[in-house]
Motif scaffolding. Structure first.
Motif, PDB file in Angstrom:
ATOM      1  N   SER A   9       0.826  -1.211   0.000  1.00  0.00           N
ATOM      2  CA  SER A   9       0.000   0.000   0.000  1.00  0.00           C
ATOM      3  C   SER A   9       0.856   1.254   0.000  1.00  0.00           C
ATOM      4  O   SER A   9       0.562   2.224  -0.702  1.00  0.00           O
ATOM      5  CB  SER A   9      -0.951  -0.002   1.196  1.00  0.00           C
ATOM      6  OG  SER A   9      -0.221   0.015   2.411  1.00  0.00           O
ATOM      7  N   ASN A  10       1.951   1.258   0.773  1.00  0.00           N
ATOM      8  CA  ASN A  10       2.840   2.419   0.791  1.00  0.00           C
ATOM      9  C   ASN A  10       3.500   2.643  -0.563  1.00  0.00           C
ATOM     10  O   ASN A  10       3.591   3.776  -1.050  1.00  0.00           O
ATOM     11  CB  ASN A  10       3.903   2.253   1.881  1.00  0.00           C
ATOM     12  CG  ASN A  10       3.426   2.716   3.242  1.00  0.00           C
ATOM     13  OD1 ASN A  10       3.371   3.909   3.515  1.00  0.00           O
ATOM     14  ND2 ASN A  10       3.072   1.757   4.086  1.00  0.00           N
ATOM     15  N   VAL A  11       3.973   1.569  -1.182  1.00  0.00           N
ATOM     16  CA  VAL A  11       4.671   1.700  -2.470  1.00  0.00           C
ATOM     17  C   VAL A  11       3.735   2.226  -3.553  1.00  0.00           C
ATOM     18  O   VAL A  11       4.079   3.134  -4.312  1.00  0.00           O
ATOM     19  CB  VAL A  11       5.283   0.348  -2.880  1.00  0.00           C
ATOM     20  CG1 VAL A  11       5.800   0.408  -4.318  1.00  0.00           C
ATOM     21  CG2 VAL A  11       6.425  -0.031  -1.938  1.00  0.00           C
ATOM     22  N   ILE A  12       2.535   1.662  -3.651  1.00  0.00           N
ATOM     23  CA  ILE A  12       1.634   2.100  -4.728  1.00  0.00           C
ATOM     24  C   ILE A  12       1.138   3.526  -4.497  1.00  0.00           C
ATOM     25  O   ILE A  12       0.922   4.277  -5.453  1.00  0.00           O
ATOM     26  CB  ILE A  12       0.441   1.136  -4.892  1.00  0.00           C
ATOM     27  CG1 ILE A  12      -0.401   1.076  -3.624  1.00  0.00           C
ATOM     28  CG2 ILE A  12       0.907  -0.227  -5.320  1.00  0.00           C
ATOM     29  CD1 ILE A  12      -1.711   0.306  -3.817  1.00  0.00           C
ATOM     30  N   LEU A  13       0.992   3.932  -3.222  1.00  0.00           N
ATOM     31  CA  LEU A  13       0.549   5.301  -2.973  1.00  0.00           C
ATOM     32  C   LEU A  13       1.645   6.297  -3.336  1.00  0.00           C
ATOM     33  O   LEU A  13       1.377   7.340  -3.945  1.00  0.00           O
ATOM     34  CB  LEU A  13       0.123   5.464  -1.515  1.00  0.00           C
ATOM     35  CG  LEU A  13      -1.167   4.749  -1.104  1.00  0.00           C
ATOM     36  CD1 LEU A  13      -1.487   5.018   0.360  1.00  0.00           C
ATOM     37  CD2 LEU A  13      -2.323   5.185  -1.985  1.00  0.00           C
ATOM     38  N   VAL A  14       2.884   5.995  -2.972  1.00  0.00           N
ATOM     39  CA  VAL A  14       3.987   6.885  -3.332  1.00  0.00           C
ATOM     40  C   VAL A  14       4.157   6.931  -4.848  1.00  0.00           C
ATOM     41  O   VAL A  14       4.298   8.012  -5.448  1.00  0.00           O
ATOM     42  CB  VAL A  14       5.297   6.419  -2.658  1.00  0.00           C
ATOM     43  CG1 VAL A  14       6.484   7.227  -3.178  1.00  0.00           C
ATOM     44  CG2 VAL A  14       5.199   6.558  -1.140  1.00  0.00           C
ATOM     45  N   ALA A  15       4.119   5.772  -5.493  1.00  0.00           N
ATOM     46  CA  ALA A  15       4.330   5.716  -6.943  1.00  0.00           C
ATOM     47  C   ALA A  15       3.207   6.427  -7.694  1.00  0.00           C
ATOM     48  O   ALA A  15       3.457   7.172  -8.656  1.00  0.00           O
ATOM     49  CB  ALA A  15       4.433   4.262  -7.401  1.00  0.00           C
ATOM     50  N   SER A  16       1.966   6.226  -7.277  1.00  0.00           N
ATOM     51  CA  SER A  16       0.848   6.855  -7.987  1.00  0.00           C
ATOM     52  C   SER A  16       0.834   8.366  -7.775  1.00  0.00           C
ATOM     53  O   SER A  16       0.521   9.128  -8.700  1.00  0.00           O
ATOM     54  CB  SER A  16      -0.477   6.244  -7.543  1.00  0.00           C
ATOM     55  OG  SER A  16      -0.677   6.410  -6.142  1.00  0.00           O
ATOM     56  N   ALA A  17       1.184   8.821  -6.551  1.00  0.00           N
ATOM     57  CA  ALA A  17       1.258  10.262  -6.312  1.00  0.00           C
ATOM     58  C   ALA A  17       2.373  10.889  -7.133  1.00  0.00           C
ATOM     59  O   ALA A  17       2.211  11.982  -7.705  1.00  0.00           O
ATOM     60  CB  ALA A  17       1.462  10.539  -4.817  1.00  0.00           C
TER      61      ALA A  17
ATOM     62  N   THR B 250       1.186  18.656  -5.963  1.00  0.00           N
ATOM     63  CA  THR B 250       1.082  17.200  -5.999  1.00  0.00           C
ATOM     64  C   THR B 250       2.431  16.545  -5.696  1.00  0.00           C
ATOM     65  O   THR B 250       2.495  15.471  -5.076  1.00  0.00           O
ATOM     66  CB  THR B 250       0.579  16.746  -7.378  1.00  0.00           C
ATOM     67  OG1 THR B 250      -0.599  17.485  -7.716  1.00  0.00           O
ATOM     68  CG2 THR B 250       0.239  15.267  -7.380  1.00  0.00           C
ATOM     69  N   GLY B 251       3.524  17.185  -6.125  1.00  0.00           N
ATOM     70  CA  GLY B 251       4.859  16.682  -5.782  1.00  0.00           C
ATOM     71  C   GLY B 251       5.102  16.720  -4.281  1.00  0.00           C
ATOM     72  O   GLY B 251       5.718  15.796  -3.714  1.00  0.00           O
ATOM     73  N   LEU B 252       4.623  17.783  -3.617  1.00  0.00           N
ATOM     74  CA  LEU B 252       4.747  17.848  -2.161  1.00  0.00           C
ATOM     75  C   LEU B 252       3.935  16.739  -1.498  1.00  0.00           C
ATOM     76  O   LEU B 252       4.360  16.148  -0.494  1.00  0.00           O
ATOM     77  CB  LEU B 252       4.282  19.222  -1.667  1.00  0.00           C
ATOM     78  CG  LEU B 252       5.187  20.397  -2.012  1.00  0.00           C
ATOM     79  CD1 LEU B 252       4.506  21.712  -1.645  1.00  0.00           C
ATOM     80  CD2 LEU B 252       6.520  20.275  -1.279  1.00  0.00           C
ATOM     81  N   PHE B 253       2.769  16.465  -2.057  1.00  0.00           N
ATOM     82  CA  PHE B 253       1.958  15.374  -1.532  1.00  0.00           C
ATOM     83  C   PHE B 253       2.686  14.039  -1.678  1.00  0.00           C
ATOM     84  O   PHE B 253       2.706  13.214  -0.744  1.00  0.00           O
ATOM     85  CB  PHE B 253       0.619  15.341  -2.267  1.00  0.00           C
ATOM     86  CG  PHE B 253      -0.257  14.201  -1.873  1.00  0.00           C
ATOM     87  CD1 PHE B 253      -0.933  14.201  -0.669  1.00  0.00           C
ATOM     88  CD2 PHE B 253      -0.423  13.099  -2.711  1.00  0.00           C
ATOM     89  CE1 PHE B 253      -1.747  13.140  -0.302  1.00  0.00           C
ATOM     90  CE2 PHE B 253      -1.226  12.036  -2.357  1.00  0.00           C
ATOM     91  CZ  PHE B 253      -1.893  12.061  -1.150  1.00  0.00           C
ATOM     92  N   ALA B 254       3.316  13.823  -2.854  1.00  0.00           N
ATOM     93  CA  ALA B 254       4.077  12.587  -3.059  1.00  0.00           C
ATOM     94  C   ALA B 254       5.257  12.504  -2.091  1.00  0.00           C
ATOM     95  O   ALA B 254       5.576  11.420  -1.573  1.00  0.00           O
ATOM     96  CB  ALA B 254       4.578  12.512  -4.501  1.00  0.00           C
ATOM     97  N   THR B 255       5.903  13.641  -1.810  1.00  0.00           N
ATOM     98  CA  THR B 255       7.009  13.666  -0.852  1.00  0.00           C
ATOM     99  C   THR B 255       6.518  13.304   0.545  1.00  0.00           C
ATOM    100  O   THR B 255       7.184  12.576   1.298  1.00  0.00           O
ATOM    101  CB  THR B 255       7.674  15.039  -0.846  1.00  0.00           C
ATOM    102  OG1 THR B 255       8.069  15.389  -2.179  1.00  0.00           O
ATOM    103  CG2 THR B 255       8.889  15.055   0.066  1.00  0.00           C
ATOM    104  N   GLY B 256       5.353  13.844   0.908  1.00  0.00           N
ATOM    105  CA  GLY B 256       4.770  13.497   2.199  1.00  0.00           C
ATOM    106  C   GLY B 256       4.459  12.015   2.298  1.00  0.00           C
ATOM    107  O   GLY B 256       4.687  11.378   3.342  1.00  0.00           O
ATOM    108  N   GLU B 257       3.962  11.431   1.191  1.00  0.00           N
ATOM    109  CA  GLU B 257       3.694  10.003   1.171  1.00  0.00           C
ATOM    110  C   GLU B 257       4.985   9.199   1.342  1.00  0.00           C
ATOM    111  O   GLU B 257       5.010   8.167   2.039  1.00  0.00           O
ATOM    112  CB  GLU B 257       3.015   9.607  -0.148  1.00  0.00           C
ATOM    113  CG  GLU B 257       1.609  10.150  -0.315  1.00  0.00           C
ATOM    114  CD  GLU B 257       0.608   9.366   0.499  1.00  0.00           C
ATOM    115  OE1 GLU B 257      -0.054   8.478  -0.051  1.00  0.00           O
ATOM    116  OE2 GLU B 257       0.493   9.643   1.721  1.00  0.00           O
TER     117      GLU B 257
END
Length: 576
Positions: A62-70, A99-106
């Motif tokens: 779940s962590n990997v797919i959320l980071v990758a999709s973001a 959205t990049g900041l969101f991916a960084t947070g993830e």
């Protein structure tokens, strides 16, 4: 018959193929549909995998797919910013940064959860998440400002305030109030848990309103982006509630965030995402703009009514309900005054237009009268002089001058026909007109005007009464003139055939000129968006098409057995 060229300087339309895209990093329509199918299958496959994995595997996956999709959504938005035009490029660029900041947070969340034995809350990931809201909101506002004037921005702001207030009222009943009332945590943890759903709602409201007010094909990708924001808002609200009440565990629930990320990425890859905002009159209300804010308003009122009936409506919920009503009153007040201002503006424009039309009609009559009189004098003296000349070269030169003079006089007749159309206030009611008498009289005058041309009637003209008007003779006069004036044959020949059926009467005018290419037969009449500016043969044929259409008939061009063109006029038989 041929066509005089009109200059038409315009960019050729961009044709996008079904299977591909004309711009880099942009999907074509077929590829875009395929991407949706792939995304849907990936979401369903992720749900299935999470059901099969153990707790550690589910946590990692779940962590990997959320980071990758973001990250994929951020990259797609960045590519969209590259191919967009200013100021849209700035708006999408700011959204991409958010959205990049969101991916960084993830990514920070994943590092804490997988290798640092737990995520502090509040902690480092929250700094990126909170900054994400600022950038996403700012980017959406830039996108809205790129297409709207100040007055429209005020209307959009009021719509956004109404939608946000309605969504907050709904969220208070189902998410915010339970978090604050039943959460075991306190202080910053509790308030930050409530802040995330609230910020999501505000951001989703902004995205929703921007999408509703977008015009042109760009509305679809902006609507998809708003849908992704709504999915994020739902996921964050559920997460905050379950976390505070102790019911959250890693499971297929996480695919909600995944779906939101994929929707945003697909929005950025939409074939119309980089389309510039069209030039539109923002004073005109589109239907969706008028009714869209009522949807969350009605939902909020339904939730408030249910809470009141069940006795769960607390003072904060009551205050939020009152805020929703005040937002609606403010929005409707603006709409009322804006509509009144638009009505006054339309009245002033109508008065100005009516005055200018009267001035133009008067000027048209004066100019037409003076030109016609002067050309008649020139024609009379020219014909007198033609009888006194002996040299063939001088007589040929004078004849060309007289031909130009006759053409100018005919143009004044065409202008007179247009003036009569304007003078009757658009009343083009059909009346009975004798086809035989009209066509015979017009032919007689054309034979006098063009003595060197041969006009032949094939068969006889039927004694049919057609549904037309007094300007029907203008239709035939212009077609016969055109058949001779643009005829390059040594001996111009025009053949007229007329037939009458039970419902229609048809007149076919055939010449032995150069003909008209197939791809120019519609533009010859000035049809299309540009009207008279299109590539045609002047106001004469444009007037023909206008009159025949008003009479309920049709006119078109065919190939001629004489080698030139054949113009067919179809008129309705008159029925009393």
């Amino acid at each position: 018959m041929s066509a005089e060229s009109h200059a038409d300087v315009s960019d050729p339309p961009t044709v996008e193929s079904e299977g591909g895209s004309s711009a880099p990093f942009q999907l074509g329509p077929r590829q875009f549909r395929l991407a949706w199918i792939v995304a849907g299958l990936f979401v369903l496959g992720s749900v299935g995998l999470m059901r099969l994995m153990g707790p550690r595997g589910t946590l990692l996956f779940s962590n990997v797919i959320l980071v990758a999709s973001a990250a994929a959504a951020a990259v797609a938005l960045g590519l969209l910013a590259r191919r967009s035009e200013p100021p849209d490029a700035l708006g999408w660029g700011i959204v991409a940064v958010g959205t990049g900041l969101f991916a960084t947070g993830e990514f920070a969340w994943m590092c804490y959860e997988l290798w640092l034995s737990g995520v502090p809350f509040p902690g480092v990931p929250d700094l990126f998440y909170l900054a994400d809201y600022l950038f996403l909101g700012a980017g959406l506002l830039v996108l809205a400002a790129s297409q709207h004037r100040l007055g429209s921005i005020l209307r959009i702001t009021l719509d956004g305030f109404l939608v946000a207030a309605a969504l907050l009222a709904i969220s208070w009943q189902f998410v915010l109030a339970p978090i604050l009332a039943h959460g075991d945590a306190g202080g910053a943890t509790l308030w930050l848990s409530a802040a995330y759903p609230s910020l999501d709602i505000v951001l989703a409201a902004v995205a929703f309103v921007v999408a509703v007010h977008a015009r042109g094909s760009r509305r679809v990708p902006i609507t998809l982006f708003a849908a992704g924001n709504l999915v994020w808002a739902f996921a964050d609200s559920a997460f905050a509630y379950l976390s505070i009440t102790g019911g959250y565990i890693y499971s297929e629930f996480d695919v909600i965030w995944l779906a939101g990320n994929l929707i945003v990425a697909l929005a950025a890859l939409h074939p119309s995402a980089a389309t510039p905002p069209p030039e539109v009159d923002r004073r005109r209300y589109a239907f969706r703009e008028t009714v869209a804010p009522y949807v969350p308003f009605l939902l909020a009122m339904a939730v408030m009514g249910y809470a009141a009936l069940t006795g769960t409506l607390d003072p904060v919920g009551l205050a939020l309900g009152a805020l929703v009503l005040l937002a609606l009153v403010a929005r409707q007040t603006y709409v009322f005054f804006d509509a009144a201002a638009l009505s006054r503006r339309l009245e002033r424009n109508e008065e100005t237009l009516s005055r200018r039309n009267e001035e133009l009609l008067l000027l048209n009559r004066i100019v037409r009268h003076d030109i016609r009189n002067d050309m008649a004098v020139v024609l009379g003296w020219g014909e007198e002089l033609n009888d006194r000349l002996d040299g063939e070269d001088e007589r040929a030169m004078l004849e060309r001058m007289l031909g130009t003079t006759r053409h100018t006089i005919e143009l004044t007749e065409t202008l007179q026909a247009f003036t009569e159309l304007w003078d009757d206030d658009g009343d083009h009611g059909a009346e009975p007109v004798s086809l035989e008498a009209t066509l015979a009289e017009t032919l007689e005058r054309r034979r006098e005007a063009y003595a060197d041309a041969e006009f032949v009637v094939d068969g006889s003209i039927p004694t049919a009464t057609v549904s037309a008007g007094p300007l029907l003779s203008t239709v035939f006069r212009n077609l016969l003139n055109n058949a001779v004036q643009h005829n390059d044959a040594a001996e111009p020949r025009v053949v007229i055939t007329a037939d009458a059926g039970p419902e229609t009467a048809t007149v076919r005018i055939v010449d032995n000129g150069p003909g008209v290419p197939l791809d120019r037969r519609d533009t010859l009449f000035g049809r299309g968006e540009k009207g008279l500016e299109s590539e045609g043969s002047g106001v004469g044929l444009y007037l023909v098409d206008t009159l025949v259409s008003q009479y309920g008939g049709d006119v078109w061009i065919e190939s001629s057995e004489l080698g030139g063109a054949a113009v067919v006029v179809e008129l309705q038989r008159y029925r009393a």
